[in-house]
Scaffold this motif. Structure first.
Motif, short mmCIF file in Angstrom:
data_model
loop_
_atom_site.label_atom_id
_atom_site.label_comp_id
_atom_site.label_asym_id
_atom_site.label_seq_id
_atom_site.Cartn_x
_atom_site.Cartn_y
_atom_site.Cartn_z
N PRO A 122 -5.95 43.82 47.93
CA PRO A 122 -6.75 43.90 47.60
C PRO A 122 -7.59 44.43 47.30
O PRO A 122 -8.92 44.24 45.64
CB PRO A 122 -7.70 43.13 48.56
CG PRO A 122 -6.38 42.58 49.78
CD PRO A 122 -5.38 43.33 49.36
N ASP A 123 -7.87 45.76 48.26
CA ASP A 123 -8.54 46.85 47.08
C ASP A 123 -8.09 47.11 45.61
O ASP A 123 -9.01 47.42 44.98
CB ASP A 123 -8.94 47.84 47.99
CG ASP A 123 -9.04 47.82 49.81
OD1 ASP A 123 -8.52 48.21 50.37
OD2 ASP A 123 -9.71 47.58 49.57
N ALA A 124 -6.79 47.51 45.57
CA ALA A 124 -5.97 47.76 44.09
C ALA A 124 -6.58 47.30 43.61
O ALA A 124 -7.32 47.34 42.10
CB ALA A 124 -4.94 48.29 44.05
N ASP A 125 -6.60 45.63 44.07
CA ASP A 125 -6.98 44.18 42.38
C ASP A 125 -8.76 44.68 42.72
O ASP A 125 -9.21 44.65 41.29
CB ASP A 125 -6.73 43.17 43.79
CG ASP A 125 -5.44 42.95 43.34
OD1 ASP A 125 -4.64 43.58 42.36
OD2 ASP A 125 -4.75 42.16 43.63
N GLY A 126 -9.23 45.00 43.50
CA GLY A 126 -10.96 44.83 43.05
C GLY A 126 -11.47 46.35 42.82
O GLY A 126 -12.04 45.91 41.63
N LEU A 127 -10.75 47.00 42.20
CA LEU A 127 -10.52 47.77 41.98
C LEU A 127 -10.64 48.42 40.17
O LEU A 127 -11.18 48.44 39.93
CB LEU A 127 -10.10 49.81 42.17
CG LEU A 127 -10.07 50.79 41.79
CD1 LEU A 127 -11.24 51.07 41.63
CD2 LEU A 127 -9.04 52.49 42.20
N LEU A 128 -9.51 46.85 39.72
CA LEU A 128 -9.32 46.63 38.59
C LEU A 128 -10.22 46.45 38.13
O LEU A 128 -10.53 46.32 37.43
CB LEU A 128 -7.58 46.71 38.60
CG LEU A 128 -6.58 47.02 38.57
CD1 LEU A 128 -4.90 46.03 38.75
CD2 LEU A 128 -6.60 48.16 38.00
N ALA A 129 -10.82 45.24 38.78
CA ALA A 129 -12.10 44.28 38.51
C ALA A 129 -12.92 45.25 38.40
O ALA A 129 -13.57 44.88 37.11
CB ALA A 129 -11.77 43.31 39.77
N GLU A 130 -13.58 45.45 39.40
CA GLU A 130 -14.26 47.00 38.75
C GLU A 130 -14.16 47.76 37.31
O GLU A 130 -15.15 47.95 36.63
CB GLU A 130 -14.64 47.91 39.78
CG GLU A 130 -16.19 48.80 39.52
CD GLU A 130 -17.60 48.14 39.72
OE1 GLU A 130 -17.74 48.90 38.70
OE2 GLU A 130 -17.29 46.58 39.92
N GLN A 131 -13.16 47.95 37.17
CA GLN A 131 -12.52 49.18 36.08
C GLN A 131 -13.22 48.07 34.73
O GLN A 131 -13.39 48.90 33.80
CB GLN A 131 -11.89 49.86 35.76
CG GLN A 131 -11.01 50.61 37.04
CD GLN A 131 -9.98 51.39 37.23
OE1 GLN A 131 -8.99 50.57 37.38
NE2 GLN A 131 -9.40 52.44 37.02
N LEU A 132 -12.70 46.66 34.94
CA LEU A 132 -12.65 45.78 33.80
C LEU A 132 -14.16 45.89 33.62
O LEU A 132 -14.58 45.28 32.41
CB LEU A 132 -12.13 44.44 34.22
CG LEU A 132 -10.32 44.14 33.86
CD1 LEU A 132 -9.88 43.62 34.51
CD2 LEU A 132 -9.96 44.64 32.81
N LEU A 133 -14.77 45.64 34.46
CA LEU A 133 -16.38 45.15 34.33
C LEU A 133 -17.43 46.67 33.79
O LEU A 133 -18.03 46.04 32.98
CB LEU A 133 -16.83 44.92 35.59
CG LEU A 133 -17.05 43.48 36.47
CD1 LEU A 133 -16.91 43.23 37.81
CD2 LEU A 133 -17.19 42.44 35.56
N ARG A 134 -16.46 47.69 33.87
CA ARG A 134 -17.24 48.63 33.98
C ARG A 134 -17.39 49.11 32.13
O ARG A 134 -17.85 48.98 31.66
CB ARG A 134 -17.37 50.47 34.52
CG ARG A 134 -17.94 49.90 35.87
CD ARG A 134 -17.19 51.41 37.14
NE ARG A 134 -17.07 52.53 36.41
CZ ARG A 134 -16.38 53.16 36.50
NH1 ARG A 134 -15.39 53.33 37.57
NH2 ARG A 134 -16.29 54.60 35.81
N LEU A 135 -15.77 49.33 32.06
CA LEU A 135 -15.54 48.51 30.34
C LEU A 135 -16.25 47.61 29.62
O LEU A 135 -16.14 47.99 28.91
CB LEU A 135 -13.57 48.57 30.32
CG LEU A 135 -13.35 48.22 28.73
CD1 LEU A 135 -13.71 49.75 28.22
CD2 LEU A 135 -11.57 48.45 28.88
N THR A 136 -15.78 46.21 30.40
CA THR A 136 -16.58 45.57 29.50
C THR A 136 -18.35 45.79 28.97
O THR A 136 -19.33 46.09 27.95
CB THR A 136 -16.62 44.19 29.92
OG1 THR A 136 -15.53 44.12 29.97
CG2 THR A 136 -17.74 43.46 29.30
N ARG A 137 -19.20 46.75 30.23
CA ARG A 137 -20.27 46.58 29.85
C ARG A 137 -20.91 48.09 28.31
O ARG A 137 -21.68 48.15 28.25
CB ARG A 137 -20.74 47.45 31.19
CG ARG A 137 -20.99 46.78 32.04
CD ARG A 137 -21.87 47.21 33.37
NE ARG A 137 -21.55 46.27 34.99
CZ ARG A 137 -20.99 46.39 36.19
NH1 ARG A 137 -20.52 47.68 36.23
NH2 ARG A 137 -20.69 45.76 36.70
#
Length: 154
Positions: free
Chosen positions: A4-19
């Motif tokens: 779950p932590d790795a998936d959460g990190l990936l989700a955060e990276q995708l959001l940062r990239l989108t921003r």
């Protein structure tokens, strides 16, 4: 195996990239002198996909928003001369929305800003890395193996 932590990190990276994409695109649009919101941009891109002018209800459904939100977007775009309301030729009570020449020009500028943002973001990647990223993004966008209903994880 993903934790779950790795998936959460990936989700955060995708959001940062989108921003980051949005910030770069916004800067490009400002350089062109094009004042347009991301929601207005999305509506213009959606309008461009119709072969004939759609009804506002069609736009709301396609954009997955409430009809009132489309009304507000159309009001702003109409005030700037990028779209216009036109009567339906077969039913005068129905109003359709069409792009104007200024709207088509705004779309061209938006596409240019998106391309410039993509070039900036993808610059550190090799051609092979870009192909791999494209394949991965296609998998995520297409939702291969995804469940339609979100799981309750609260």
């Amino acid at each position: 195996m993903n934790t779950p932590d790795a998936d959460g990190l990936l989700a955060e990276q995708l959001l940062r990239l989108t921003r980051r994409v949005h910030r770069i695109q916004k800067r490009q649009l400002e350089l062109c002198g094009l004042a347009i919101t991301p929601a207005q941009s999305r509506l213009l891109r959606t309008l461009a996909h119709y072969s004939s002018p759609p009804r506002m209800a069609d736009l709301a459904e396609r954009l997955e928003v409430v009809p009132r939100a489309v009304t507000t977007l159309v009001d702003g775009l109409e005030a700037s001369g990028r779209v216009r309301r036109v009567p339906d030729p077969t039913n005068r009570r129905v109003i359709r929305i069409e792009l104007t020449d200024d709207g088509r020009q705004a779309l061209r500028e938006l596409r240019g800003a998106r391309r410039a943002a993509a070039e900036d973001i993808l610059a550190p990647l090799t051609d092979d890395q870009r192909k791999v990223l494209g394949g991965l993004l296609n998998t995520l966008v297409d939702g291969v193996g995804a469940v339609e209903e979100p799981k309750d994880r609260c």
